[in-house]
Write a protein that holds these residues in place. Structure first.
Motif, short mmCIF file in Angstrom:
data_model
loop_
_atom_site.label_atom_id
_atom_site.label_comp_id
_atom_site.label_asym_id
_atom_site.label_seq_id
_atom_site.Cartn_x
_atom_site.Cartn_y
_atom_site.Cartn_z
N VAL A 23 -11.82 24.23 16.46
CA VAL A 23 -13.10 23.63 15.97
C VAL A 23 -13.88 23.30 17.08
O VAL A 23 -13.57 22.48 18.09
N GLU A 26 -18.74 20.38 14.47
CA GLU A 26 -18.32 19.96 13.19
C GLU A 26 -17.81 20.84 12.33
O GLU A 26 -17.41 20.82 11.18
N THR A 27 -17.92 22.04 12.90
CA THR A 27 -17.43 23.22 12.06
C THR A 27 -16.17 24.22 12.73
O THR A 27 -15.97 23.90 14.04
N ILE A 28 -15.81 25.04 12.06
CA ILE A 28 -14.71 25.85 12.40
C ILE A 28 -15.22 27.06 13.24
O ILE A 28 -16.27 27.85 12.75
N LYS A 382 -18.77 25.99 2.59
CA LYS A 382 -18.96 24.93 3.60
C LYS A 382 -17.83 24.02 3.62
O LYS A 382 -17.37 23.49 4.41
N LYS A 383 -17.39 24.05 2.26
CA LYS A 383 -16.34 23.01 1.94
C LYS A 383 -15.04 23.94 1.31
O LYS A 383 -15.57 24.83 0.59
N GLY A 389 -17.53 28.84 10.44
CA GLY A 389 -18.76 28.42 10.11
C GLY A 389 -18.52 27.36 9.19
O GLY A 389 -19.60 26.60 8.77
N SER A 390 -17.53 27.21 8.44
CA SER A 390 -17.17 26.17 7.41
C SER A 390 -17.06 24.87 8.19
O SER A 390 -16.63 24.62 9.31
N ASP A 391 -17.28 23.81 7.43
CA ASP A 391 -17.03 22.56 8.01
C ASP A 391 -15.50 22.17 8.27
O ASP A 391 -14.59 22.79 7.59
N ALA A 392 -15.47 21.65 9.64
CA ALA A 392 -13.84 21.42 9.81
C ALA A 392 -13.43 20.31 9.39
O ALA A 392 -13.00 19.18 9.63
N ASP A 393 -13.23 20.21 7.97
CA ASP A 393 -12.44 19.67 6.94
C ASP A 393 -11.07 20.03 6.95
O ASP A 393 -10.89 20.91 6.14
N ARG A 434 -15.15 17.06 9.29
CA ARG A 434 -16.27 17.63 10.16
C ARG A 434 -15.93 17.43 11.64
O ARG A 434 -16.70 17.13 12.24
#
Ligand code: URP
Ligand code: ZN
Ligand code: ZN
Length: 465
Positions: A23, A26-28, A382-383, A389-393, A434
């Motif tokens: 990460v 905020e993103t992967i 994104k989710k 590039g995806s949000d790091a959730d 994120r």
């Protein structure tokens, strides 16, 4: 800030494989085998040996601070999103309410004010439309453009939120042109009111009357009707909080003939039953609409999730204290505020009932609690994904750790738990939103007000799926 989550089993809707996840901010940034061994460095490393790494949960059905049934749903955006995070949910979509006779935009602005600076996880909004008229129909276009792409209408709650068929049809036609999606609360409210009045007149005033009055067939009838209206309008439709075999049959039949019908169920309908509405006024804790059903409906709902006729599990989290709020309905079940607390327990309960008890694969579990909601509601990739590039959730989820659900330990601002004493196997050690760790080993470690509004895309997925 770079965080490396190492040695975990990445579980996505598409498959599971051992991998490290880097990460960055905020993103992967990277997903791959042995990233550290290949020279990747980070500020912090989280050891996920023996754990799953899964996309953060997405609960597309919450009601925080909703004025309803003569009172206000107890969780604020702060307490409710914090509880959600403790339970592995990193995005919610809440229902903004239009006050009768007022513009949609005013209701939406009110919900933004409730959430901004208070929510600790990311949030979107659906719009509840109680009034369909030329003005509100025109307003829908602007909301879609502003990322509020979904509109809930009701065939229930006459005199409060109920819309007749022609209003529903007009909203559907508008959604065809602006790319929005209509969500339906499908029960035949006017007929239910007749039955409920007769029950009260005959002396049934306890909460069980709530479950007895709202026949499953009246959910099936309304579900079929609104899907048929959607087919006539040429649009997709999403049925919220589906509870019964009758309604599921309507969705399955529609999908079999190629209709764009989608539906969610909720943990309470998978684990609880009409029996919980008995036991005198204690049953008020379990009053929600549509109501809990006889136990034999549960297997059908699990099968619906397995086979894909049900795509998502939301909670319909709408909490009221037993003392002082549910008690408004002592002596007349029709006055009990409708709604239950559940936002904190969804991810773990569906893991328990699905994966641990052998009804769903772990990939399907991830799909129904995260990826499918992200796709249907215009947030993917994104989710709901573990991809560059995806949000790091992200959750570091221990599939073996056990916990017992209880109001004594939960974080929801409500004085009881509908799942009191339930033991679940599998829970999140780390909850990241994120790139920021919010919860570690059950303790809150995140910043206040971390949540951000998610501007959602028009619902293309449901037009293509
Ligand atoms: O009982 C419920 N479901 N309360 C919340 C409002 C709704 O209909 O979703
Ligand atoms: Zn509803
Ligand atoms: Zn709801």
């Amino acid at each position: 800030m770079r965080t490396l989550i190492s040695n975990g089993l990445v579980v996505t809707a598409d498959g599971s494989y051992p991998a490290d996840v880097l990460v960055d901010g905020e993103t992967i940034a990277l997903v791959g085998a042995d990233l550290a061994g290949r020279g990747v460095t980070a500020d912090e490393t989280i050891d996920a040996t023996g754990k799953y790494v899964v996309p953060g949960g997405i609960d597309v059905h919450t009601h925080f601070e909703l004025p309803f049934g003569g009172t206000v749903a107890k969780d604020t955006f702060e307490s409710g999103t914090k509880a959600a995070a403790h339970g592995g949910t990193t995005t919610i979509i809440d229902f903004a309410a239009q006050a009768r006779g007022r513009p949609l935009r005013e209701g939406l602005d009110t919900w933004h004010a409730k959430a901004e600076g208070h929510a600790v996880i990311d949030f979107g909004f659906h719009m509840m439309m109680g009034d369909v008229n030329d003005g509100t129909l025109a307003e829908m276009d602007g909301l879609v453009a502003d990322g509020v792409t979904t509109f809930k209408l009701f065939t229930a709650y006459p005199g409060v939120l109920y819309s007749p068929d022609d209003h529903i049809f007009r909203a559907m036609l508008r959604s065809r042109d602006n790319g929005g999606l209509i969500l339906m609360h499908a029960e035949n409210g006017p007929v239910i009111d007749v039955i409920a009045a007769a029950l009260v007149a005959a002396g049934t005033t306890d909460p069980i009357g709530h479950g007895l009055a709202r026949y499953p067939i009246l959910e099936g009838e309304a579900t079929n009707r609104v899907i048929r209206l959607a087919e006539a309008a040429g649009v997709p439709v999403y049925i919220v909080h589906l509870t019964s075999r009758d309604a599921l049959e309507a969705v399955t039949a529609a999908r079999d003939r190629g209709a764009m019908a989608f539906a969610e169920t909720c943990p309470q309908y998978l684990f609880l039953s009409l029996d919980d509405l008995g036991n005198g006024f204690e049953g008020a804790k379990y009053v929600c609409s549509p109501p809990l059903r006889p136990k034999d409906h549960q297997a059908d709902l699990w099968r619906g999730l397995l086979k894909g006729d049900l795509q998502a599990v939301g909670t319909d989290h709408c909490p009221f204290d037993f003392h002082g709020q549910k008690e408004l309905g002592r002596g007349d079940f029709r006055k009990i505020p409708n709604g239950l607390p559940a936002v904190e327990d969804r991810v773990d309960l569906i893991h328990q009932g699905g994966v641990v008890e052998g009804r769903l694969s772990r990939e399907r579990w991830v799909e129904v609690i995260s990826t499918a909601p992200a796709k249907i509601f215009g947030m993917y990739p994104k989710k709901g994904a573990i991809a560059v590039g995806s949000d790091a959730d992200l959750l570091v989820f221990d599939p073996n750790r056990k916990r017992t659900i209880s109001a004594a330990t939960h974080h929801m601002a409500v004085d009881y738990s509908i799942f009191e004493g339930f033991e679940v196997q599998g829970t999140s050690d780390v909850v990241m939103s994120r790139g920021t760790v919010l919860v570690r080993d059950g303790a809150w470690v995140g910043p206040a007000g971390h949540g951000r509004f998610v501007r959602r895309a028009p619902a293309d997925f449901v037009r293509l799926a």
